[in-house]
Design a protein around this motif. Structure first.
Motif, PDB file in Angstrom:
ATOM      1  N   VAL A 430      43.441  45.143  44.506  1.00 38.93           N
ATOM      2  CA  VAL A 430      44.177  46.284  43.951  1.00 38.93           C
ATOM      3  C   VAL A 430      44.182  46.194  42.434  1.00 38.93           C
ATOM      4  O   VAL A 430      43.732  47.111  41.743  1.00 38.93           O
ATOM      5  CB  VAL A 430      45.610  46.332  44.508  1.00 38.93           C
ATOM      6  CG1 VAL A 430      46.356  47.508  43.892  1.00 38.93           C
ATOM      7  CG2 VAL A 430      45.579  46.474  46.017  1.00 38.93           C
ATOM      8  N   HIS A 431      44.687  45.104  41.895  1.00 43.79           N
ATOM      9  CA  HIS A 431      44.565  44.854  40.460  1.00 43.79           C
ATOM     10  C   HIS A 431      43.271  44.068  40.279  1.00 43.79           C
ATOM     11  O   HIS A 431      43.271  42.861  40.100  1.00 43.79           O
ATOM     12  CB  HIS A 431      45.783  44.111  39.926  1.00 43.79           C
ATOM     13  CG  HIS A 431      46.988  44.980  39.829  1.00 43.79           C
ATOM     14  ND1 HIS A 431      48.103  44.652  39.100  1.00 43.79           N
ATOM     15  CD2 HIS A 431      47.277  46.200  40.354  1.00 43.79           C
ATOM     16  CE1 HIS A 431      49.016  45.610  39.189  1.00 43.79           C
ATOM     17  NE2 HIS A 431      48.525  46.558  39.956  1.00 43.79           N
ATOM     18  N   ASP A 432      42.173  44.792  40.364  1.00 43.05           N
ATOM     19  CA  ASP A 432      40.844  44.190  40.462  1.00 43.05           C
ATOM     20  C   ASP A 432      40.410  43.601  39.124  1.00 43.05           C
ATOM     21  O   ASP A 432      40.794  44.108  38.063  1.00 43.05           O
ATOM     22  CB  ASP A 432      39.851  45.273  40.898  1.00 43.05           C
ATOM     23  CG  ASP A 432      38.586  44.712  41.497  1.00 43.05           C
ATOM     24  OD1 ASP A 432      38.676  43.844  42.382  1.00 43.05           O
ATOM     25  OD2 ASP A 432      37.495  45.156  41.104  1.00 43.05           O
ATOM     26  N   THR A 433      39.618  42.549  39.213  1.00 43.37           N
ATOM     27  CA  THR A 433      39.015  41.924  38.016  1.00 43.37           C
ATOM     28  C   THR A 433      40.027  41.817  36.883  1.00 43.37           C
ATOM     29  O   THR A 433      39.794  42.302  35.780  1.00 43.37           O
ATOM     30  CB  THR A 433      37.780  42.720  37.568  1.00 43.37           C
ATOM     31  OG1 THR A 433      38.153  44.080  37.284  1.00 43.37           O
ATOM     32  CG2 THR A 433      36.718  42.723  38.657  1.00 43.37           C
ATOM     33  N   SER A 434      41.132  41.166  37.170  1.00 42.58           N
ATOM     34  CA  SER A 434      42.254  41.129  36.224  1.00 42.58           C
ATOM     35  C   SER A 434      41.922  40.385  34.931  1.00 42.58           C
ATOM     36  O   SER A 434      42.625  40.550  33.926  1.00 42.58           O
ATOM     37  CB  SER A 434      43.474  40.479  36.888  1.00 42.58           C
ATOM     38  OG  SER A 434      43.156  39.173  37.355  1.00 42.58           O
ATOM     39  N   LEU A 435      40.870  39.568  34.934  1.00 44.59           N
ATOM     40  CA  LEU A 435      40.493  38.844  33.720  1.00 44.59           C
ATOM     41  C   LEU A 435      39.590  39.674  32.803  1.00 44.59           C
ATOM     42  O   LEU A 435      39.286  39.248  31.689  1.00 44.59           O
ATOM     43  CB  LEU A 435      39.786  37.533  34.081  1.00 44.59           C
ATOM     44  CG  LEU A 435      40.628  36.519  34.867  1.00 44.59           C
ATOM     45  CD1 LEU A 435      39.829  35.251  35.138  1.00 44.59           C
ATOM     46  CD2 LEU A 435      41.913  36.179  34.131  1.00 44.59           C
ATOM     47  N   ALA A 436      39.171  40.839  33.255  1.00 48.03           N
ATOM     48  CA  ALA A 436      38.355  41.725  32.422  1.00 48.03           C
ATOM     49  C   ALA A 436      39.250  42.456  31.439  1.00 48.03           C
ATOM     50  O   ALA A 436      40.301  42.984  31.801  1.00 48.03           O
ATOM     51  CB  ALA A 436      37.592  42.718  33.293  1.00 48.03           C
ATOM     52  N   SER A 437      38.836  42.513  30.205  1.00 50.88           N
ATOM     53  CA  SER A 437      39.638  43.121  29.154  1.00 50.88           C
ATOM     54  C   SER A 437      39.767  44.625  29.341  1.00 50.88           C
ATOM     55  O   SER A 437      38.802  45.310  29.705  1.00 50.88           O
ATOM     56  CB  SER A 437      39.008  42.831  27.786  1.00 50.88           C
ATOM     57  OG  SER A 437      39.659  43.556  26.768  1.00 50.88           O
ATOM     58  N   LYS A 438      40.955  45.146  29.058  1.00 45.47           N
ATOM     59  CA  LYS A 438      41.170  46.594  29.084  1.00 45.47           C
ATOM     60  C   LYS A 438      40.768  47.233  27.759  1.00 45.47           C
ATOM     61  O   LYS A 438      40.880  48.446  27.594  1.00 45.47           O
ATOM     62  CB  LYS A 438      42.634  46.904  29.398  1.00 45.47           C
ATOM     63  CG  LYS A 438      43.026  46.544  30.829  1.00 45.47           C
ATOM     64  CD  LYS A 438      44.464  46.890  31.139  1.00 45.47           C
ATOM     65  CE  LYS A 438      44.804  46.556  32.583  1.00 45.47           C
ATOM     66  NZ  LYS A 438      46.214  46.861  32.926  1.00 45.47           N
TER      67      LYS A 438
END
Length: 507
Positions: A430-438
């Motif tokens: 759901v909160h996918d790839t949380s380590l990818a920068s926004k």
């Protein structure tokens, strides 16, 4: 051959822990049967611990590991991952080994497990759904070797927990280079240490996925003297997972369609004095009968002022006539998730104040969705969301009039009325790839949520009484393309007129 005779023979073999295929072969041979083992289709399901094309042809097509995702795609994922690793240290380190454990069962009480959900990184690279497994990827002189370590076949345990794939099943199902029983993992890693030096280990040491394997085997391995260093592969995998393949996009479209249809039925089901838990149950039911495996997360079903608790999940109160209900829910379909929020009046009619706030949030969301292009990042869209909310607050006169001329105060007020981000990446989690920068610009193939809200707690004395206790969020799932954004959840009603018409079908 009499059925009782066959039953007694198989039962005796099972108790002696003889492999079922061997038992069948011996039985056929001893009884002079000329039929081949492959003629007995019933044996096929014994060798897969998850749906496969031979056992679940209604779910999995030939050549697929999991529904919709082929062996070739999983192989390409592994290759790309290792190529990215090699590229990162090109010219410095030649040998690399990545270790990715599966999840393990978690128990809610003695002998009673929670529903198992596989570790996402492990699943993304292997497609293997059984707990207590490990995927090892390492470079060789000729390229990449992928090795899967799986639970050993055990008739006693399979009697209680269902079939395991075992070595042969894992090889046939996933297409990895090699497969072994999990008890061979330590020896395999030791042999790797002997045969290699100056290698980089890619393993999540700071947050081990499988505590038992970590303590018994993996912690010692990563401390061996022959290694060059240790890197966490999670961030690199998140970067790779950000961009969805055509097959993944198809699965995402399906999970969004299922959740959208389910929301429609939940709205129809609404009525004054309904319990939040009943709407929860209705959502779960409507998703499951459309082939979703489960809800993607504990849903928020918040009536009235409870909508101002962002992650309210108690879902045990009555929703009274004149109140809104905010539902944040989604489903998981073959490993891919949806995440939708809708807010509607259980009575079928928005009050004047509710409609004004709702239309304000909808206006903000429409601007934010239009920005879901390669020109912007989620961080850019978040900043614009605050600007747009600030404008709406001024129009609604929910902030002091002097704020209108002081932009900083107005933006700060917007952050107070909407304390969360505009959205997040969406996919297998759901909160996918949380380590990818926004902060990175959006790229074609990404899927994001856009979910602005305005929350006005009931105890706020600085706003007019008719606005107090209103909490509204609207959330959709957006596919980024080379041109305009595609709203994957567009079939889920969100205009207030459409919502009122839908809810009033129940009256």
């Amino acid at each position: 051959m009499a059925a009782p005779m066959i039953t007694r023979y198989f039962a005796s073999s099972f108790k002696k822990k003889v492999d079922l295929r061997l038992a069948v072969s011996l039985f056929l041979k001893s009884n002079g049967c000329s039929q081949t083992l492959s003629a007995f289709k019933f044996q096929q399901h014994r060798y897969f611990g998850q749906p496969a094309s031979k056992t679940h042809p209604h779910l999995v097509n030939e050549g697929e590991v999991t529904p919709g995702i082929s062996k070739q795609e999983y192989s390409s994922r592994r290759t790309k991952f290792m190529q990215n690793i090699v590229k990162k240290t090109e010219g410095i380190i030649k040998n690399h080994i990545a270790i990715l454990p599966s999840a393990t069962k978690v128990f809610m009480s003695y002998d009673i497990p929670y529903t198992f959900r596989q570790n996402t990184e492990f699943l993304y690279l292997s497609g293997f759904q059984e707990p207590d497994s490990v995927l090892v990827l390492h470079t060789t002189d000729s390229g990449l070797k992928s090795v899967l370590f799986v639970p050993k076949r055990d008739p006693d345990k399979e009697l209680w927990d269902g079939p395991r794939s075992g070595i042969e099943g894992a090889l046939e199902l996933t297409g990895v280079t090699e497969a072994y029983n999990i008890d061979y993992l330590e020896k395999y890693l030791y042999s790797y240490c002997v045969d290699n030096e100056n290698y980089m280990v890619w393993y999540n040491l700071t947050k081990p996925i499988h505590e038992e394997f970590h303590k018994k085997i993996l912690d010692d391995f990563v401390k061996q003297d022959g290694k060059r260093g240790i890197e966490n592969p999670t961030s690199m995998l998140h970067q790779q997972r950000l961009l969805k393949s055509p097959a993944e996009i198809d699965l995402m479209k399906k999970t969004c369609d299922i959740a959208s249809q389910a929301f429609t039925e939940v709205m129809k089901f609404s009525k004054p004095e309904i319990n939040e838990s009943h709407l929860y149950a209705k959502m779960d039911y409507e998703c499951r009968i459309r082939d979703a495996e489960m809800l993607a997360y504990p849903p928020v079903v918040a009536g009235g002022n409870r909508a101002n608790i962002i992650h309210y999940i108690q879902n045990n109160q009555l929703i009274y006539d004149g109140e809104l209900v905010l539902m944040d829910a989604g489903c998981e379909y073959h490993g891919y998730t949806s995440d939708i929020t809708r807010t509607w009046p259980v009575s079928g009619r928005f009050t004047r104040a509710q409609r004004k706030v709702y239309l304000s949030v909808l206006a903000v969301q429409e601007v934010c969705i239009s920005m879901c292009t390669t020109d912007y990042s989620l961080a850019d869209i978040y900043r614009e969301m605050l600007n747009q909310i600030a404008v709406q607050l001024a129009l609604l006169k929910l902030v002091p009039s002097d704020y209108v001329s002081e932009r900083t105060k107005l933006t700060q007020a917007a952050a107070h009325f909407c304390p969360h981000h505009v959205g997040h990446y969406l996919g297998m989690d759901v909160h996918d790839t949380s380590l990818a920068s926004k902060n990175m610009k959006l790229l074609p193939g990404m899927i994001v949520t856009i979910e602005p809200g305005i929350y006005i707690k009931a105890d706020r004395e600085d706003v007019k009484p008719e606005y107090r206790g209103i909490g509204i969020r609207i959330e959709d799932n957006i596919l980024i393309t080379k041109s305009k954004p595609i709203v994957l959840t567009k079939s889920c009603p969100k205009h207030p007129d459409d919502i009122e018409k839908l809810v009033n079908q129940n009256t």
